[in-house]
Design a protein around this motif. Structure first.
Motif, PDB file in Angstrom:
ATOM      1  N   UNK A  17       0.794  -1.226   0.000  1.00 48.28           N
ATOM      2  CA  UNK A  17       0.000   0.000   0.000  1.00 48.28           C
ATOM      3  C   UNK A  17       0.829   1.279   0.000  1.00 48.28           C
ATOM      4  N   UNK A  18       2.127   1.161   0.306  1.00 49.49           N
ATOM      5  CA  UNK A  18       2.963   2.361   0.259  1.00 49.49           C
ATOM      6  C   UNK A  18       3.815   2.420  -1.004  1.00 49.49           C
ATOM      7  N   UNK A  19       3.449   1.624  -2.008  1.00 48.42           N
ATOM      8  CA  UNK A  19       4.157   1.701  -3.286  1.00 48.42           C
ATOM      9  C   UNK A  19       3.853   3.030  -3.974  1.00 48.42           C
ATOM     10  N   UNK A  20       4.718   3.399  -4.909  1.00 48.42           N
ATOM     11  CA  UNK A  20       4.499   4.623  -5.677  1.00 48.42           C
ATOM     12  C   UNK A  20       3.359   4.355  -6.666  1.00 48.42           C
ATOM     13  N   UNK A  48       0.102   4.409  -5.363  1.00 46.93           N
ATOM     14  CA  UNK A  48      -1.048   4.110  -4.514  1.00 46.93           C
ATOM     15  C   UNK A  48      -1.425   5.413  -3.785  1.00 46.93           C
ATOM     16  N   UNK A 100      10.873  -3.026  -9.444  1.00 45.67           N
ATOM     17  CA  UNK A 100      12.079  -2.769  -8.653  1.00 45.67           C
ATOM     18  C   UNK A 100      12.166  -1.311  -8.189  1.00 45.67           C
ATOM     19  N   UNK A 101      11.434  -0.401  -8.861  1.00 45.85           N
ATOM     20  CA  UNK A 101      11.418   1.002  -8.430  1.00 45.85           C
ATOM     21  C   UNK A 101      10.269   1.303  -7.483  1.00 45.85           C
ATOM     22  N   UNK A 102       9.615   0.252  -7.003  1.00 49.58           N
ATOM     23  CA  UNK A 102       8.448   0.393  -6.127  1.00 49.58           C
ATOM     24  C   UNK A 102       7.265   1.055  -6.832  1.00 49.58           C
TER      25      UNK A 102
END
Lengths: 292, 498
Positions: free
Chosen positions: B279-282, B284, B380-382
């Motif tokens: 949920x804290x990925x870029x 979201x 890999x870069x979120x």
């Protein structure tokens, strides 16, 4: 509307501005930040940490680097001009306790928000060592103020143009290994610097506080844009922070989140981010290799 | 000929016929077709931010008003949180006494232009409409909200809005925290009694959720600004960029700044997340962040706005309420190629207004029902690359009477998306409670109040989402009104004891 009382250029990209906001001057405590806008109709809201305040003049001092549209516009304003909106103080104040010896590490313009924390630590009777770092002499700020306030100041520049040549983590490590190690460390600067300060103190189990500057809109707990992972839990920088236990922050995720709008032309946030990042990233790779 | 012109022409013919018939019987009224709300065609409106529903013409409004059976027991009024005399204002519209209509509405409701647009009429007034019951279709009842909007728009557009009259100044000061629907209502009701009112707003523009949350295409911001203008004309002082609890403590307002009472209408707080991995990925976003960027910060206007916004191509929205619909439809307007709405239950259980659901579908939002995300997947870069979902089936009804969804084991599947917007509600705003220990809150941080909306701190009242959790504009207004009545009574009794 808030009047600019004083404006001073500290280096090529760094400015100090004293702005009239009496209620913030009165209420703010070390560690807190504000959100400002240069234009309320279409302007962006950007968070900036309060570097100083003068209750008599009813003013606060901000130190910022011109990295995006909003900070550039802000730097174009002059003494006597007005800033459209300033909200604050925001975030939880720093927790300042008498612990003995405290080391405060400031990287780039992170030295500015670090200053009130240095003052507060001195005021409660801590022995304070300040480590200041920047890419070069030109970008180093607040040295004079720190020398006046702290017990000891160590200056490092990446290129050796002033003080020691090297990164802030080197003197920090030496202090940790010395006969009089710090009882607490505060690090404010680019995320990569804070990350490696936390990595440096981790083996010594020295409590390390970092102050995070993330993407943010309202700053009062509504938007959730500022969330970070701390100790596996989601926290909101604006209401739970901005200070957190550096040993628990997921810096890698935070740094990636801060780049979310990097491709946007109008990007104007994350005022610390660019400062000396290339050199620090290089150094980070070296450190990571050494740790393996 | 535009759709609206056609509908108007039809309505005019119908109206003429109906007026010739003289007094209509219930049977005749049942025969009158419900007047459709004219709207921008979906293929056009997804390319702009103008209001979707364009409003009844006078003929359409009068025909619709003639459908009202004028029930003696007025069941619709019981369904209205502020008890507008609905049959009376509808009768006035039917008889072309439009000034009377808005006058009747304004006796009890303060923001009719807003409520006519955003109230969930189908679960309030319209749900009880006898006509709808007779036609065995609640949606076919009298379109009360559309009529309310008609009367309010007519007055506003005429520029002849009459602000409420104000009693002589009492010299007493009352503070309001938050300028959303609860705060606005409270401010007006207290100001009417001659007390001086200061409205503190944390954001740079007043209006609360009406400004930052509800999109332009559903509630034009010019309408909200007009309502705020009216407040200022009444002499309410508005202080933006001021957050009580930080810029000034609540206690100082009462003890040092001379306020006799404070109303907290600080609204929804921390956005809820699902607690699933990723949920804290870029990529979201909470719906609050996404909508605030789009609405308050006007990020949809790339020419002028300095605030960036994510322009995902494949967007998944989690949730089934009005906020989820607003987020999904905003994503469509920001150029998404595919927008999915992921909801655990079925359409029947969705808390969103029926109109928002149908508008979202018309605009191409794909509803993925009886499924829920279990994980957000990143590279890999979120950056978000997809979501893993699981399918559900409906089980037994839960406490709320809704059948609770039960996951079907082994039904997981992965979908490619590049953005996720989480619209599953909010926790309470923690700022006031954290900085004012005298105020008691429940486990979820909602401020506890008595029947007068007074908190555990005497002289401090609260209402709206900070008390109710996520609710509606009209319920927040009802709370503001209730608290105002208590404050006004308190002030009066303080005077009589002198």
């Amino acid at each position: 509307m808030n009047k600019i009382l004083r404006k001073e250029q500290l280096s090529d990209e760094v400015w100090r501005m004293e702005i009239e906001v009496p209620h913030i001057a009165r209420e703010r405590k070390a560690g807190q930040f504000i959100i400002l806008q240069v234009d309320v109709d279409f302007g962006e809201r950007i968070p900036l940490t309060v570097a100083d305040a003068d209750t008599e003049r009813g003013s606060i001092t901000l130190v910022f680097q011109t990295v995006g549209a909003t900070t550039h516009k802000l730097a174009e304003l002059n003494e006597g001009d007005k800033v459209a909106s300033v909200l604050g103080p925001l975030g939880r104040p720093s927790i300042i306790e008498k612990v003995g010896r405290v080391t405060c590490v400031g990287g780039g313009i992170g030295a500015a928000p670090l200053f009130p924390i240095v003052q507060a630590n001195k005021a409660v009777g801590n022995h304070v060592t300040v480590v200041l770092g920047a890419r070069n002499k030109e970008l180093l700020i607040m040295e004079k103020d720190m020398r006046k306030t702290a017990d000891e100041v160590i200056v490092c520049t990446d290129d050796g143009s002033h003080g020691r040549k090297g990164l802030v983590t080197e003197p920090l490590k030496e202090l940790c290994e010395s006969g009089t190690p710090p009882d607490g460390v505060v690090a404010i600067g680019p995320p990569i610097m804070m990350k490696f300060c936390a990595e440096t103190t981790r083996p010594f189990e020295i409590p390390t506080t970092v102050s995070l500057n993330t993407i943010m809109i309202d700053g009062t707990g509504m938007c959730g844009g500022c969330r970070v992972t701390v100790g596996g839990e989601t926290k909101f920088v604006c209401v739970d922070g901005p200070e957190f236990d550096g040993h628990k922050v997921d810096f890698d995720n935070m740094m990636k989140r801060n780049l979310a709008y990097k491709n946007s032309e109008t990007r104007a946030h994350d005022s610390y981010h660019e400062a000396g990042e290339c050199n620090l990233e290089k150094a980070a790779r070296v450190m990571e290799k050494n740790n393996e | 000929m535009s759709e609206k012109t056609q509908l108007d022409k039809k309505a005019k013919v119908l109206l003429e016929g109906l007026l010739k018939e003289g007094e209509l019987k219930a049977k005749d009224r049942l025969q009158i077709p419900q007047q459709q709300m004219p709207a921008q065609p979906s293929e056009e409106r997804i390319k702009n931010n103008f209001e979707v529903a364009t409003g009844y013409t006078e003929a359409m409004a009068r025909v619709e008003a003639l459908r009202c059976l004028q029930c003696v027991n007025k069941p619709c009024v019981e369904g209205c949180p502020v008890a507008i005399d609905i049959p009376a204002f509808i009768k006035a519209i039917a008889e072309a006494r439009h000034n009377d209509a808005i006058g009747i509405i304004k006796q009890t409701s303060l923001l009719p232009s807003v409520c006519g647009r955003v109230c969930p009429q189908e679960t309030q007034c319209m749900e009880r409409c006898t006509l709808g019951k007779a036609l065995k279709d609640m949606e076919k009842g009298v379109a009360i909200g559309r009529l309310e909007r008609f009367a309010a728009d007519l007055e506003r557009e005429s520029g002849k809005t009459v602000p409420p009259s104000i009693k002589p100044e009492t010299g007493k000061k009352v503070a309001v925290i938050g300028s959303g629907p609860a705060g606005i209502t409270f401010a007006v009701d207290v100001r009417r009694e001659g007390h001086s009112v200061t409205l503190f707003e944390a954001l740079h523009k007043p209006g609360g959720v009406l400004m930052y949350g509800i999109p332009e295409f559903r509630l034009p911001k010019s309408i909200v600004e007009k309502e705020i203008d009216n407040l200022e004309k009444m002499g309410v002082e508005i202080v933006p960029n001021f957050v009580i609890g930080r810029s000034r403590s609540l206690k100082s307002l009462l003890e040092e700044d001379g306020y006799s009472a404070v109303f907290i209408g600080s609204g929804a707080g921390l956005p809820k997340f699902m607690g699933i991995p990723g949920e804290n990925l870029v990529g979201v976003f909470s719906a609050n962040e996404y909508l605030t960027r789009a609405n308050l910060m006007k990020a949809y206007d790339t020419e002028r706005s300095a605030t960036p916004i994510s322009r995902g191509k494949r967007v998944a929205v989690f949730g089934g309420g009005n906020v989820a619909m607003d987020a999904a439809r905003t994503a469509v307007r920001l150029g998404a190629e595919k927008v999915y709405l992921v909801y655990r239950r079925t359409e029947k259980e969705m808390p969103a207004r029926i109109e928002e659901v149908s508008h979202a579908k018309e605009e191409g939002v794909e509803f993925l029902l009886l499924q829920n995300a279990t994980k957000i997947i990143g590279d890999e870069n979120d950056h978000v690359t997809g979501i893993e979902c699981i399918r559900y089936e409906l089980g037994e009804p839960d406490e709320s009477g809704r059948r609770s969804p039960v996951p079907i084991g082994g039904s997981e599947f992965v979908m490619d998306v590049d953005s996720v917007i989480v619209a599953i509600g909010n926790e309470s705003n923690p700022l006031i409670a954290a900085t004012t220990p005298e105020i008691e809150v429940d486990k979820r941080g909602r401020i506890l109040v008595d029947e007068n909306n007074e908190t555990s701190m005497r002289g401090v009242f609260a209402g709206g989402d900070i008390v109710l959790g996520a609710a509606t504009v009209i319920l927040a207004m009802g709370e503001g009104r209730n608290a105002a009545a208590a404050v006004n009574a308190r002030m009066q009794s303080a005077d009589s004891h002198k």
